[in-house]
Scaffold this motif. Structure first.
Motif, PDB file in Angstrom:
ATOM      1  N   GLY A  25       0.825  -1.208   0.000  1.00 15.71           N
ATOM      2  CA  GLY A  25       0.000   0.000   0.000  1.00 15.71           C
ATOM      3  C   GLY A  25       0.854   1.251   0.000  1.00 15.71           C
ATOM      4  O   GLY A  25       2.020   1.246  -0.400  1.00 15.71           O
ATOM      5  N   LYS A  26       0.274   2.352   0.501  1.00 10.24           N
ATOM      6  CA  LYS A  26       0.974   3.643   0.525  1.00 10.24           C
ATOM      7  C   LYS A  26       2.195   3.621   1.440  1.00 10.24           C
ATOM      8  O   LYS A  26       3.245   4.159   1.099  1.00 10.24           O
ATOM      9  N   VAL A  27       2.041   3.020   2.609  1.00  5.60           N
ATOM     10  CA  VAL A  27       3.154   2.992   3.572  1.00  5.60           C
ATOM     11  C   VAL A  27       4.329   2.207   2.991  1.00  5.60           C
ATOM     12  O   VAL A  27       5.492   2.633   3.079  1.00  5.60           O
ATOM     13  N   GLU A  28       4.039   1.069   2.381  1.00  4.53           N
ATOM     14  CA  GLU A  28       5.101   0.247   1.793  1.00  4.53           C
ATOM     15  C   GLU A  28       5.737   0.953   0.596  1.00  4.53           C
ATOM     16  O   GLU A  28       6.936   0.811   0.358  1.00  4.53           O
ATOM     17  N   LEU A  29       4.925   1.732  -0.145  1.00  2.00           N
ATOM     18  CA  LEU A  29       5.471   2.491  -1.268  1.00  2.00           C
ATOM     19  C   LEU A  29       6.458   3.544  -0.767  1.00  2.00           C
ATOM     20  O   LEU A  29       7.527   3.722  -1.359  1.00  2.00           O
ATOM     21  N   ARG A  30       6.120   4.219   0.327  1.00  2.00           N
ATOM     22  CA  ARG A  30       7.049   5.210   0.895  1.00  2.00           C
ATOM     23  C   ARG A  30       8.337   4.552   1.380  1.00  2.00           C
ATOM     24  O   ARG A  30       9.432   5.068   1.149  1.00  2.00           O
ATOM     25  N   GLN A  31       8.211   3.411   2.071  1.00  2.00           N
ATOM     26  CA  GLN A  31       9.402   2.700   2.548  1.00  2.00           C
ATOM     27  C   GLN A  31      10.269   2.256   1.376  1.00  2.00           C
ATOM     28  O   GLN A  31      11.498   2.400   1.398  1.00  2.00           O
ATOM     29  N   SER A  32       9.640   1.734   0.349  1.00  2.00           N
ATOM     30  CA  SER A  32      10.366   1.276  -0.822  1.00  2.00           C
ATOM     31  C   SER A  32      11.037   2.438  -1.548  1.00  2.00           C
ATOM     32  O   SER A  32      12.178   2.316  -2.006  1.00  2.00           O
ATOM     33  N   ALA A  33      10.349   3.574  -1.653  1.00  2.00           N
ATOM     34  CA  ALA A  33      10.939   4.742  -2.304  1.00  2.00           C
ATOM     35  C   ALA A  33      12.150   5.252  -1.522  1.00  2.00           C
ATOM     36  O   ALA A  33      13.168   5.633  -2.118  1.00  2.00           O
ATOM     37  N   LEU A  34      12.048   5.231  -0.193  1.00  2.00           N
ATOM     38  CA  LEU A  34      13.182   5.666   0.629  1.00  2.00           C
ATOM     39  C   LEU A  34      14.380   4.731   0.439  1.00  2.00           C
ATOM     40  O   LEU A  34      15.518   5.186   0.286  1.00  2.00           O
ATOM     41  N   LEU A  35      14.121   3.429   0.416  1.00  2.00           N
ATOM     42  CA  LEU A  35      15.208   2.468   0.187  1.00  2.00           C
ATOM     43  C   LEU A  35      15.819   2.650  -1.202  1.00  2.00           C
ATOM     44  O   LEU A  35      17.042   2.541  -1.370  1.00  2.00           O
ATOM     45  N   CYS A  36      14.980   2.943  -2.201  1.00  2.00           N
ATOM     46  CA  CYS A  36      15.491   3.175  -3.556  1.00  2.00           C
ATOM     47  C   CYS A  36      16.343   4.437  -3.622  1.00  2.00           C
ATOM     48  O   CYS A  36      17.355   4.471  -4.329  1.00  2.00           O
ATOM     49  N   LEU A  37      15.932   5.489  -2.909  1.00  2.00           N
ATOM     50  CA  LEU A  37      16.723   6.722  -2.903  1.00  2.00           C
ATOM     51  C   LEU A  37      18.097   6.495  -2.275  1.00  2.00           C
ATOM     52  O   LEU A  37      19.109   6.953  -2.800  1.00  2.00           O
ATOM     53  N   VAL A  38      18.112   5.796  -1.153  1.00  2.00           N
ATOM     54  CA  VAL A  38      19.398   5.507  -0.499  1.00  2.00           C
ATOM     55  C   VAL A  38      20.263   4.632  -1.401  1.00  2.00           C
ATOM     56  O   VAL A  38      21.459   4.879  -1.581  1.00  2.00           O
ATOM     57  N   GLY A  39      19.644   3.620  -1.993  1.00  2.00           N
ATOM     58  CA  GLY A  39      20.391   2.755  -2.920  1.00  2.00           C
ATOM     59  C   GLY A  39      20.849   3.498  -4.154  1.00  2.00           C
ATOM     60  O   GLY A  39      21.931   3.229  -4.695  1.00  2.00           O
ATOM     61  N   GLY A  40      20.033   4.453  -4.627  1.00  2.00           N
ATOM     62  CA  GLY A  40      20.425   5.248  -5.787  1.00  2.00           C
ATOM     63  C   GLY A  40      21.638   6.121  -5.516  1.00  2.00           C
ATOM     64  O   GLY A  40      22.511   6.268  -6.372  1.00  2.00           O
ATOM     65  N   VAL A  41      21.691   6.700  -4.330  1.00  2.00           N
ATOM     66  CA  VAL A  41      22.860   7.516  -3.959  1.00  2.00           C
ATOM     67  C   VAL A  41      24.118   6.648  -3.910  1.00  2.00           C
ATOM     68  O   VAL A  41      25.175   7.035  -4.434  1.00  2.00           O
ATOM     69  N   VAL A  42      23.991   5.463  -3.331  1.00  2.00           N
ATOM     70  CA  VAL A  42      25.142   4.548  -3.285  1.00  2.00           C
ATOM     71  C   VAL A  42      25.524   4.117  -4.699  1.00  2.00           C
ATOM     72  O   VAL A  42      26.714   4.019  -5.044  1.00  2.00           O
ATOM     73  N   ASP A  43      24.529   3.899  -5.559  1.00  2.00           N
ATOM     74  CA  ASP A  43      24.797   3.493  -6.932  1.00  2.00           C
ATOM     75  C   ASP A  43      25.479   4.606  -7.723  1.00  2.00           C
ATOM     76  O   ASP A  43      26.371   4.347  -8.529  1.00  2.00           O
ATOM     77  N   ILE A  44      25.077   5.846  -7.508  1.00  2.00           N
ATOM     78  CA  ILE A  44      25.736   6.973  -8.188  1.00  2.00           C
ATOM     79  C   ILE A  44      27.184   7.097  -7.735  1.00  2.00           C
ATOM     80  O   ILE A  44      28.091   7.332  -8.547  1.00  2.00           O
ATOM     81  N   LEU A  45      27.418   6.911  -6.437  1.00  2.00           N
ATOM     82  CA  LEU A  45      28.808   6.951  -5.945  1.00  2.00           C
ATOM     83  C   LEU A  45      29.629   5.811  -6.549  1.00  2.00           C
ATOM     84  O   LEU A  45      30.799   5.997  -6.899  1.00  2.00           O
ATOM     85  N   ALA A  46      29.021   4.632  -6.696  1.00  2.00           N
ATOM     86  CA  ALA A  46      29.732   3.514  -7.327  1.00  2.00           C
ATOM     87  C   ALA A  46      30.019   3.804  -8.792  1.00  2.00           C
ATOM     88  O   ALA A  46      31.080   3.431  -9.319  1.00  2.00           O
ATOM     89  N   PHE A  47      29.087   4.493  -9.473  1.00  2.00           N
ATOM     90  CA  PHE A  47      29.330   4.852 -10.877  1.00  2.00           C
ATOM     91  C   PHE A  47      30.480   5.850 -10.999  1.00  2.00           C
ATOM     92  O   PHE A  47      31.293   5.759 -11.911  1.00  2.00           O
ATOM     93  N   LEU A  48      30.538   6.813 -10.077  1.00  2.00           N
ATOM     94  CA  LEU A  48      31.622   7.793 -10.130  1.00  2.00           C
ATOM     95  C   LEU A  48      32.980   7.134  -9.914  1.00  2.00           C
ATOM     96  O   LEU A  48      33.993   7.600 -10.449  1.00  2.00           O
ATOM     97  N   ILE A  49      32.995   6.060  -9.158  1.00  2.00           N
ATOM     98  CA  ILE A  49      34.258   5.366  -8.900  1.00  2.00           C
ATOM     99  C   ILE A  49      34.622   4.441 -10.061  1.00  2.00           C
ATOM    100  O   ILE A  49      35.752   4.440 -10.538  1.00  2.00           O
ATOM    101  N   THR A  50      33.650   3.634 -10.545  1.00  2.00           N
ATOM    102  CA  THR A  50      33.959   2.606 -11.545  1.00  2.00           C
ATOM    103  C   THR A  50      33.792   3.071 -12.987  1.00  2.00           C
ATOM    104  O   THR A  50      34.391   2.488 -13.888  1.00  2.00           O
ATOM    105  N   GLN A  51      32.938   4.066 -13.250  1.00  2.00           N
ATOM    106  CA  GLN A  51      32.628   4.543 -14.601  1.00  2.00           C
ATOM    107  C   GLN A  51      32.075   3.433 -15.499  1.00  2.00           C
ATOM    108  O   GLN A  51      32.267   3.446 -16.711  1.00  2.00           O
ATOM    109  N   ASN A  52      31.344   2.466 -14.898  1.00  2.00           N
ATOM    110  CA  ASN A  52      30.749   1.367 -15.647  1.00  2.00           C
ATOM    111  C   ASN A  52      29.228   1.490 -15.547  1.00  2.00           C
ATOM    112  O   ASN A  52      28.632   1.149 -14.529  1.00  2.00           O
ATOM    113  N   ILE A  53      28.602   1.974 -16.635  1.00  2.00           N
ATOM    114  CA  ILE A  53      27.181   2.269 -16.600  1.00  2.00           C
ATOM    115  C   ILE A  53      26.329   1.001 -16.577  1.00  2.00           C
ATOM    116  O   ILE A  53      25.284   0.959 -15.929  1.00  2.00           O
TER     117      ILE A  53
END
Length: 108
Positions: A25-53
């Motif tokens: 539902g809505k609560v799970e969507l918010r939790q999932s979006a928050l986890l995706c945002l945190v994972g996205g930030v980590v993924d962007i940092l990994a891209f800046l280090i590895t340059q492998n898209i």
């Protein structure tokens, strides 16, 4: 008077809030979006280090799918995120009382 046995009907599967699909539902969507945002930030940092898209795209897709799977509630109305929250709450609520025994038969 006729002896009649009364039965109690308890409906199963009644939801108290609207859900997009079963257990999400809505609560799970918010939790999932928050986890995706945190994972996205980590993924962007990994891209800046590895340059492998290609690796970063696959990792982001895994993060999205994993966050949705961790937030979906099961038959017991608990998700993996809820289970972790309960375990942390239980660990913090436990108190430690060290026991020291004294010789109660000793005369002073």
């Amino acid at each position: 008077m006729e002896d009649t046995k009364k039965t109690l009907y308890i409906p199963v599967g009644i939801k108290t809030r609207p859900e997009y699909f079963d257990g999400f539902g809505k609560v799970e969507l918010r939790q999932s979006a928050l986890l995706c945002l945190v994972g996205g930030v980590v993924d962007i940092l990994a891209f800046l280090i590895t340059q492998n898209i290609s690796v970063c795209i696959v990792v982001m897709l895994v993060i999205i799918a994993g966050s949705v799977m961790m937030c979906i509630k099961d038959q017991t109305n608990l998700s993996a995120v809820d289970q972790v929250k309960n375990m942390i709450h239980f660990a913090r609520s436990q108190k430690h009382y060290p026991y020291s025994s004294l010789d109660e038969w000793k005369f002073k």
